[in-house]
Design a protein around this motif. Sequence first.
Motif, PDB file in Angstrom:
ATOM      1  N   LEU A 167       0.803  -1.134   0.001  1.00  0.00           N
ATOM      2  CA  LEU A 167      -0.116   0.078  -0.127  1.00  0.00           C
ATOM      3  C   LEU A 167       0.829   1.229  -0.107  1.00  0.00           C
ATOM      4  CD1 LEU A 167      -2.955  -1.123   2.687  1.00  0.00           C
ATOM      5  CD2 LEU A 167      -3.063  -0.987   0.057  1.00  0.00           C
ATOM      6  N   GLN A 168       2.110   1.298   0.479  1.00  0.00           N
ATOM      7  CA  GLN A 168       3.024   2.193   0.411  1.00  0.00           C
ATOM      8  C   GLN A 168       2.409   3.676   1.118  1.00  0.00           C
ATOM      9  OE1 GLN A 168       6.246   2.618  -0.623  1.00  0.00           O
ATOM     10  NE2 GLN A 168       5.997   0.363  -0.245  1.00  0.00           N
ATOM     11  N   PRO A 169       1.944   3.561   2.466  1.00  0.00           N
ATOM     12  CA  PRO A 169       1.548   4.984   2.894  1.00  0.00           C
ATOM     13  C   PRO A 169       2.905   5.518   3.265  1.00  0.00           C
ATOM     14  CG  PRO A 169       1.510   2.988   4.646  1.00  0.00           C
ATOM     15  CD  PRO A 169       1.751   2.233   3.304  1.00  0.00           C
ATOM     16  N   ARG A 170       2.738   6.852   3.380  1.00  0.00           N
ATOM     17  CA  ARG A 170       3.867   7.649   3.743  1.00  0.00           C
ATOM     18  C   ARG A 170       4.353   7.335   5.121  1.00  0.00           C
ATOM     19  NH1 ARG A 170       4.468  12.504   1.213  1.00  0.00           N
ATOM     20  NH2 ARG A 170       6.547  12.398   2.484  1.00  0.00           N
ATOM     21  N   ILE A 171       3.423   6.952   6.232  1.00  0.00           N
ATOM     22  CA  ILE A 171       3.787   6.691   7.573  1.00  0.00           C
ATOM     23  C   ILE A 171       2.805   5.558   7.916  1.00  0.00           C
ATOM     24  CG2 ILE A 171       3.873   7.660   9.847  1.00  0.00           C
ATOM     25  CD1 ILE A 171       3.636  10.607   8.519  1.00  0.00           C
ATOM     26  N   TYR A 172       3.533   4.941   8.798  1.00  0.00           N
ATOM     27  CA  TYR A 172       2.702   3.369   9.444  1.00  0.00           C
ATOM     28  C   TYR A 172       2.639   3.462  10.830  1.00  0.00           C
ATOM     29  CZ  TYR A 172       1.343  -0.950  10.781  1.00  0.00           C
ATOM     30  OH  TYR A 172       0.721  -2.204  11.383  1.00  0.00           O
TER      31      TYR A 172
END
Length: 585
Positions: free
Chosen positions: A358-363
Motif C-alpha cells: 500500500l506504500q503509505p507515507r507513515i505507518y
Amino acid sequence: MCMQRDFLYSCIEQTTEILLHLSPIEVANLKEGINFFRNKNTGKDYILYKNKNHLRACKNMCKHQGGLFIKDIEDLDGRSVRCTKHNWKLDVSTMKYINPPSSFCQDELVVEMDEENGLLLLELNPPNPWDSEPRAPEHLAFGEVQITYLAHACMDLKLGDKRMVFDPWLIGPAFARGWWLLHEPPSDWLERLCQADLIYISHMHSDHLSYPTLKKLAERRPDIPIYVGNTERPVFWNLNQSGVQLTNINVVPFGIWQQVDKNLRFMILMDGIHPEMDTCIIVEYKGHKILNTVDCTRPNGGRLPEKVALMMSDFAGGASGFPMTFSGGKFTEEWKAEFIKTERKKLLNYKARLVKDLQPRIYCPFAGYFVESHPSDKYIKETNIKNDPNELNNLIKKNSDVITWTPRPGATLDLSRMLKDPTDSKGIIEPPNGTKIYKDSWDFGPYLKVLNAAVEDEIFLHSSWIKEYFTWAGFKDYNLVVRMIETNEDFSPFPGGYDYLVDFLDLSFPKERPSREHSYEEIRSRVDVIRYVVKNGLLWDDLYIGFQTRLQRDPDIYHHLFWNHFQIKLPLMPPNWRSFLMHCG
C-alpha cells in the motif's frame, strides 16, 4: 438512541453481490491449492485458492484482454494459473501477476461462510468507493493535522478546527475481566473526549466499544456525535441494557463519504471476513488520507487506497482463546508455544507485506496494547506472547521507505511536518520526561464486584434456567453435544455450581452423552463471568476472547456454526428473566 444525519453525503452506498454459492459438500471437497468453478446460471468462471484454512478468490478473467485462466503446468508449487490468450500468469496465492512481472494485481472477491457451512463469493460494488469525487492534496500548515495516541486503539485527531476520536477504551477491562490496558492513558483523556466533534467506533468488541469509558463521557456530554457502520449486528446493540445515556449515535452506510465540513470527510468500510461486525475507516482532510484498518482481517475485501498519508492497523495477535485455553490431544504446552510463535510471525509478515504493497507515507501499529493483568490470568499472560511493534516497524523499514511510528501515550504526530521532513525533531512530540507509559496497577475491584453479583442472582436458584437460556439462544439442529461446567478461579468445579450437557441436535439436556456418533466439547467457565453473560444475554466473546474458559473437544474440530452463533448471532434482546422467575414462583 437518536439516529441523526448531521453530515452531507453523496454517491451510492457500497453493496455486495453474490457471484457464486458453494454447498457444504463442495466446501468440504475443496482441494489444497487451486480450484476452478463455474456459476451454471450465469456462465461466469471463478478461481478459489485454498491454503489450509485460508481462502482467496477472484474472477477467472485475465486483466489483459479478458482471457480464461487454466492450470499452469510449469508451476510445480500449484499456485499459478496461465491465461489461454497471451500466456499471462497469475499467482493466486498472492493475487499478483508474475508474467509480466510486477505488472498488475488481480481484483479479489470476498469469501464468506454461510450458516450451513457453505461458501459465498461476494463482489463489492463499487470496489474502490474512496475514488468517488477525488480531491488533490492541498498544502497543510504545521500543526494543522495532529494525531495523538491515547491508548490501545484510541487516537485523538486534530483536523483543522475539528477533533475526531477513534475507539475510546481508556478505563476498565475489556471482555469481562480478561483484558486490561497496557498503557497509562494521558491524565486529560476525558477532557479530550468531551472536546471531540465526533467519535468513530469500529465495532462492538469491548476493547473498542468500552461502556465504562463511554459512561464517563455520557455523564458530561451525552449528545456527543458517535458514528458507526451499518453492520448486520448493530454496534450498539446492547446500549439500552448498558445503562449508558448516549443520545446521538449515527449509523452510516458503507462506502459513502460523510462530509463534516468543506475540508474534512470520512468513509466507513466493511471487513471482507467479518462484514457482519467489523469495519474500518478512511479520514480525509484537504485531500490527505488517513487509513485506519483497526481489527479488520481483510478490510474492504483486500482493496485499499495506496499511498495514503498515514496508515494504522492492529499488529499484536493474541486476541483469541485459541490455543491457550485448549487442552487434551495435541494441545501440549510445547505445541501451543510453537503454534503461537508461528502465527505471530505470519501476522508480522502479513502486516509488513500489506504496508509494502500500500506504500503509505507513515505507518503506525496500534490496537494491540492490552495485557492479561488480573492475577488469575497469570498463565495466559505468560503464554499469550504478542508481537512487538518495533519488530514490525523494523521489518517494514527493511523492505520499504515507509516511515514508521511506535506510539506512546500522549505522543503527538504532526502530519504536515512528517510529510515534509521525516527527520524534523518537531514531527513527533513525545510525552514529557517522567510521564508514566505503562500501567502497573489496575482497579479490578469495581468491575469484579459487578460480575460477582451475578453469581448469587435469583435466576440460578432454579435449574430450569438452563433450558430457558439455551431455548432463548436459538441454536439447534446441529450434531454437537456440549458439557458446560461452572468453575472457580482456577477452573476447578465451583462448589454447588452447575455441570450439565446440552445436545444441540434436538436442544435437549441429557444426563449422559447420547449413544449416537456426535461431536463433543467440554467448556469450563468461571462462574462469575458465565452467569453474568447468561443473565444479561451477552455474546460469548467475554468468555472466549476474554480467556474465561478452558476447552476440550473430540474430535478436534472447530465448530464454526456453533461459535459464530454464540459470538455474533444471539438475539438482540436479552432473556426475559422476569417472566421466567414469575413462572418459577
